[in-house]
Design an enzyme around this catalytic site. Structure first.
Site, PDB file in Angstrom:
ATOM      1  N   HIS A  43       0.828  -1.207   0.000  1.00  0.00           N
ATOM      2  CA  HIS A  43       0.000   0.000   0.000  1.00  0.00           C
ATOM      3  C   HIS A  43       0.866   1.261   0.000  1.00  0.00           C
ATOM      4  O   HIS A  43       1.596   1.517   0.964  1.00  0.00           O
ATOM      5  CB  HIS A  43      -0.879  -0.045   1.254  1.00  0.00           C
ATOM      6  CG  HIS A  43      -1.848   1.070   1.383  1.00  0.00           C
ATOM      7  ND1 HIS A  43      -1.791   1.993   2.395  1.00  0.00           N
ATOM      8  CD2 HIS A  43      -2.925   1.414   0.633  1.00  0.00           C
ATOM      9  CE1 HIS A  43      -2.787   2.849   2.280  1.00  0.00           C
ATOM     10  NE2 HIS A  43      -3.490   2.515   1.218  1.00  0.00           N
ATOM     11  N   HIS A  53      -1.261  10.398  -3.269  1.00  0.00           N
ATOM     12  CA  HIS A  53      -2.552   9.939  -2.769  1.00  0.00           C
ATOM     13  C   HIS A  53      -3.648  10.979  -2.895  1.00  0.00           C
ATOM     14  O   HIS A  53      -4.801  10.655  -3.170  1.00  0.00           O
ATOM     15  CB  HIS A  53      -2.421   9.519  -1.303  1.00  0.00           C
ATOM     16  CG  HIS A  53      -3.708   9.078  -0.685  1.00  0.00           C
ATOM     17  ND1 HIS A  53      -4.578   9.946  -0.052  1.00  0.00           N
ATOM     18  CD2 HIS A  53      -4.295   7.864  -0.645  1.00  0.00           C
ATOM     19  CE1 HIS A  53      -5.630   9.276   0.367  1.00  0.00           C
ATOM     20  NE2 HIS A  53      -5.501   8.004   0.020  1.00  0.00           N
TER      21      HIS A  53
HETATM   22  O1  G3P Z   1      -6.626   1.635  -2.884  1.00  0.00           O
HETATM   23  C1  G3P Z   1      -6.908   0.891  -1.749  1.00  0.00           C
HETATM   24  C2  G3P Z   1      -6.752   1.820  -0.655  1.00  0.00           C
HETATM   25  O2  G3P Z   1      -5.481   2.388  -0.824  1.00  0.00           O
HETATM   26  C3  G3P Z   1      -7.806   2.863  -0.715  1.00  0.00           C
HETATM   27  O3  G3P Z   1      -7.567   3.789   0.197  1.00  0.00           O
HETATM   28  O4  G3P Z   1      -7.170   6.113   0.641  1.00  0.00           O
HETATM   29  O5  G3P Z   1      -5.309   4.514   0.890  1.00  0.00           O
HETATM   30  O6  G3P Z   1      -6.111   5.150  -1.357  1.00  0.00           O
HETATM   31  P1  G3P Z   1      -6.483   4.940   0.074  1.00  0.00           P
HETATM   32 CA    CA Z   2      -5.080   3.657  -2.887  1.00  0.00          CA
END
Ligand code: G3P
Ligand code: CA
Length: 310
Positions: free
Chosen positions: A28, A70
């Site tokens: 992530h 992000h």
């Molecule tokens: O993309 C999966 C997850 O990353 C969604 O949440 O806010 O971390 O992009 P975010």
């Molecule tokens: Ca994401």
């Protein structure tokens, strides 16, 4: 004419093909537990730690380049306020869409969370999507691995309103780097069904696609059996927030019944829910008990080690 029973069996076989196989680790924002999110350094660490797929979130600059970030705003993870103090909008935010790539490249990136990589230590920059892809493909060559990429198109409707439609340029970039067809080592993720539908059914992309589901979407019914069956017309899987699965573990079965893989987000060893004693306990609950097909984690090393021990 094929019998109804045979048709059902074929659908189940196809579903099994879509959701079966090896469980995966999705890093992530790179190995974001250890290095500032969405930096070349964090993506490199993710590769070395054994992530199967590495996630860049994508937004667009004023000159229509995808950058790994992000937020549609720059101030949470860069020094834009200091470098370009006069470039905020009336709402007090600095939007990536107001900056050229050359300007974005003048910024320093820092970690978002204050319990992680110390702000001000070392120097990091905002990568372009192309730089991220070339890094992963280069490491795949030198390390003899085949790590995939898991790009998320952030806020496509908002970008479209700014004159920065994302869908066609995205397919051009990934196609240029060889990501074509249903077997490509890529998952394309988005919270907006319209974008996934457009990519698949208007632009003809066969790339694997994941519909992200936030808790509000789940509460609004997007995880019902009927909605999941609709999603299967343009998606190959769903990415729900992890609490939605904790509250409704049958969600995984319903998705699998539609041939949809399930990749929840986000497991973090440094913010472990009090219901788990260890991070391995949480990983076991999701991978084994809930039977998800993969998960997003800031700690790809720990998830890879867990799966290796199964
Ligand atoms: O993309 C999966 C997850 O990353 C969604 O949440 O806010 O971390 O992009 P975010
Ligand atoms: Ca994401």
């Amino acid at each position: 004419m094929r019998s109804v029973g045979l048709s059902v069996a074929l659908v189940l076989l196809m579903a099994g093909a879509a959701v079966g196989g090896e469980k995966i680790v999705i890093s992530h924002r790179g190995a974001s537990a250890y290095l500032p999110e969405h930096t070349i350094e964090a993506y490199t660490a993710a590769h070395i730690m054994g992530a199967d797929y590495i996630e860049p979130d994508l937004v667009m600059t004023k000159d229509k380049r995808f950058i790994c970030l992000h937020d549609i705003h720059l101030e949470a993870t860069t020094n834009v306020e200091e470098r370009f103090p006069d470039r905020k909008r009336d709402d007090g935010r600095w939007y990536a869409a107001d900056f050229t790539l050359a300007e974005v490249k003048q910024l320093n990136v820092h970690e978002r969370l204050n319990n992680r990589f110390p702000v001000g230590m070392s120097r990091f920059e905002v990568p372009t999507f192309e730089e991220m892809i070339e890094l992963i493909q280069g490491l795949n060559a030198t390390r003899g691995r085949d790590a995939g990429i898991y790009p998320e198109l952030k806020n496509p409707a908002w970008h479209r309103g700014e004159g920065l439609a994302m869908e066609e340029p995205f397919l051009e970039v990934v196609g240029r780097y060889g990501y074509k067809g249903k077997d490509a080592r890529i998952f394309v993720q988005c919270f907006e069904p319209k974008t996934l539908d457009m990519l698949r059914n208007e632009l003809g992309s066969e790339l694997p696609q994941i519909l992200l589901l936030g808790s509000s979407s789940v509460k609004a019914g997007m995880a019902s059996a009927e909605s999941l069956a609709q999603a299967a017309k343009y998606a190959d899987g769903i990415g729900p927030d992890k609490l939605s699965i904790e509250q409704d573990p049958d969600l995984v079965r319903r998705a699998h019944a539609c041939g949809l893989a399930v990749h929840p987000y986000t497991l973090r060893a440094d913010s472990l829910p009090s219901t788990y004693k260890t991070f391995d306990d949480e990983l076991r609950q999701f991978y084994v008990t809930y039977d998800v097909d993969g998960l997003f984690t800031d700690f790809p090393d720990k998830a890879a080690a867990f799966l290796a021990g199964l």
